[in-house]
Design an enzyme around this catalytic site. Sequence first.
Site, PDB file in Angstrom:
ATOM      1  N   PHE A   1     -15.625  -2.270  30.816  1.00 30.97           N
ATOM      2  CA  PHE A   1     -14.784  -1.250  31.433  1.00 30.97           C
ATOM      3  C   PHE A   1     -15.471  -0.785  32.714  1.00 30.97           C
ATOM      4  CE2 PHE A   1     -12.927   3.037  31.871  1.00 30.97           C
ATOM      5  CZ  PHE A   1     -11.595   2.649  31.946  1.00 30.97           C
TER       6      PHE A   1
ATOM      7  N   ASP B   1     -20.852  -0.444  23.872  1.00 32.43           N
ATOM      8  CA  ASP B   1     -19.724   0.473  24.045  1.00 32.43           C
ATOM      9  C   ASP B   1     -18.656   0.090  23.024  1.00 32.43           C
ATOM     10  OD1 ASP B   1     -17.354   1.744  24.797  1.00 32.43           O
ATOM     11  OD2 ASP B   1     -17.745   1.557  26.945  1.00 32.43           O
TER      12      ASP B   1
ATOM     13  N   TYR C   1     -10.532   9.217  21.544  1.00 29.32           N
ATOM     14  CA  TYR C   1      -9.105   9.464  21.811  1.00 29.32           C
ATOM     15  C   TYR C   1      -8.252   8.218  21.670  1.00 29.32           C
ATOM     16  CZ  TYR C   1     -10.797   8.255  26.539  1.00 29.32           C
ATOM     17  OH  TYR C   1     -11.409   7.663  27.614  1.00 29.32           O
ATOM     18  N   LYS C   2      -8.874   7.076  21.392  1.00 21.04           N
ATOM     19  CA  LYS C   2      -8.105   5.843  21.224  1.00 21.04           C
ATOM     20  C   LYS C   2      -7.760   5.669  19.744  1.00 21.04           C
ATOM     21  CE  LYS C   2     -10.275   3.692  25.271  1.00 21.04           C
ATOM     22  NZ  LYS C   2      -9.078   3.436  26.091  1.00 21.04           N
TER      23      LYS C   2
ATOM     24  N   ARG D   1      -0.376  -5.024  27.842  1.00 21.41           N
ATOM     25  CA  ARG D   1      -1.318  -4.799  26.738  1.00 21.41           C
ATOM     26  C   ARG D   1      -0.643  -4.002  25.624  1.00 21.41           C
ATOM     27  NH1 ARG D   1      -6.868  -1.286  27.459  1.00 21.41           N
ATOM     28  NH2 ARG D   1      -5.294   0.355  27.672  1.00 21.41           N
TER      29      ARG D   1
END
Lengths: 397, 397
Positions: B113, B184, B209-210, B356
């Site tokens: 990321f 990560d 939060y995912k 996605r």
Amino acid sequence: MTDFAATKAMFDLPNGTIYLDGNSLGPLPRAAAERVSGMMTHEWGQMLITGWNKAGWMGLPTGLGDRIGRLIGAEPGTIVTGDTLSIKVYQAVASALELCPDRKVVLSDNGNFPSDLYMVDGLLRSLGSEYELRVVAPEDVAENITKDVAVLMLTEVDYRSGRIHDMKALTEQAHANGTITVWDLAHSAGAIPVELSSCKADFAVGCSYKYLNGGPGAPAFIYVAPRHADRVRPALSGWLGHEAPFTFDLDYRPGQGIERMRVGTPPIIQMTALSAAMDIWDMANIKDVRAKSIELTELFISGVEATCPNLKLASPRDPAQRGSQVSFRFADGYAAIQALIARGVIGDFRAPDIMRFGFTPLYIDEQDVNGAVDILADIMTNRLWDAPEYKVRQRVT
Amino acid sequence: MTDFAATKAMFDLPNGTIYLDGNSLGPLPRAAAERVSGMMTHEWGQMLITGWNKAGWMGLPTGLGDRIGRLIGAEPGTIVTGDTLSIKVYQAVASALELCPDRKVVLSDNGNFPSDLYMVDGLLRSLGSEYELRVVAPEDVAENITKDVAVLMLTEVDYRSGRIHDMKALTEQAHANGTITVWDLAHSAGAIPVELSSCKADFAVGCSYKYLNGGPGAPAFIYVAPRHADRVRPALSGWLGHEAPFTFDLDYRPGQGIERMRVGTPPIIQMTALSAAMDIWDMANIKDVRAKSIELTELFISGVEATCPNLKLASPRDPAQRGSQVSFRFADGYAAIQALIARGVIGDFRAPDIMRFGFTPLYIDEQDVNGAVDILADIMTNRLWDAPEYKVRQRVT
């Protein structure tokens, strides 16, 4: 004129409590729980990921920044909220050092909040052994702004005593010396008028859970003077400070102006609570708040000194030199604060011997102050603090 | 066996929406708004400052860390939550570098990321020009773990393709080479089983939060292996990571173990929302989640490939190599995602051409997947994406 009865009615304060600790954690704005619940249900719940655009979440960090800016004399577009105050101190000092590459000293004082010193200590360790954090007594700051000082980092209002540094004079002196200033406004924002722009401050940081009433762990803020904002390269270069976060480039390019001081994904639920708190600030004029705060602190000092001879004033006696808090020294201050809390008067204790009381005109009035003085006088006169249950220090884990 | 009908009932999902973007922002747990409202009203409102002890706020960062740790194979007491993922990346890599003082290279891959790369770039710039961030293709990572590599920093599951790095093998290889690992887990935690402890991972970071469903801007987390936790000195040395924060010493002394990775005042309102989300995870077994996720992604791939020949699979075909998301390449992917959203199927677009879709068994089932395939097939077959309103890119500001 600010209608302080109206602002007081906007807070949900527990019955039987006189809350003199809004300088540590402001109380609950009456509208905040419903606002947050609505945001969670209607925005997060219904818009899901599209809330970032549709509900304006992505604009909250700068939108709230502008609202805070109004209280501290900052131009629109110069403040962004997010992270914690410690992180923002790190960003500000790291950025300031880059503006003075030939100097290696950060000057601060021993009345600064320790976390500011810890963060800079950590930063300077990473930068190399040629860097130095120089910590002097608050009254010696001016004479220590020497030619090797890159950054002057001060908290404007001392967290223990409430003593105010002269931001305008020290900033002028720093600039005449080629030194960049970083001001921590933790105990200033919402407490006293601040004029960042007219003082020509370079960087400022602060938190929003004290006088601004944003709630426990509310986001911090950072101000960068427009003359620096497009020059600095933030040390904490996160994706939301990138010029184009959603192109997902592999290389960092700092965003426009203050946007580059954003780091990661902002805490939208906390920011929604803060937004409700800022609505109350829209009802207030900071100059009225300051005038009323001085009335309240003067009333408290005279009341305590008339009734509690064992307490020694630790704050400046001149109200012009004092923020919106009053501190007294007392060797058994910890126990005395516990006894006060048991009686519904909430102040706090700061080691080693400081009893600290905050006066926040948005919701504290003369009647509260007189009530607090009466209870404190009773506790001191009758040594009610001298009970075993008040002396056991609770470990905060 | 995990009862997925029961977990699905714990979420408040909008009618008529098939939400395939829980890999970006998880949906609202049904209990979260009331939990947060209660915390604000009863804890913040009534306990005020004393909530830090009485309501246990101060313990939330490690308490939530332990709850997350259960999903990623971490020992109790090895994870703390707080800040954003970008900040935690910075902390982890800075700490890892200190364990390898003789090496100056951080190795990562170009599927990472971008914010992770940006943060390390910023960190290395501050450390000095002898440091290097070396970015290679994901498939070339193993061969590039050379003797000069201090830190291997990888995102386990690629945010665009869903490709999984072999944590166990790469960590072993890194250790054999004297290299420290930073993993990560942004797209791993709650998506696939992770075994931090048995893989002997050194550091790990992630967001909540995912897949964990903590809400917009929910706090990040950091894991430090117990063998390192008392040796590292955190780069971001904030007061709540101090051994004794409330003594307000001027000098920093790192706290015990993982406590030292705390920085500033934790966001209690966000953490309360996350706490409600973690209650749902208590109903689930991550191995069941993984098995169901594979069923759902296989079903989606076969359905899309049977009906949408213009879409090219961008994720690994072997489910063992793929996280809980499926991506397809399509030149007009941005418009196609907008057309899907207009029909109630929420996926997302990642530049330049990735459509996605996330599959989250806690609340997505076979019926949702079949419904999404049908709508996508209709949009592609009838070129419904080819409309002007779907092609204007909204600027996220």
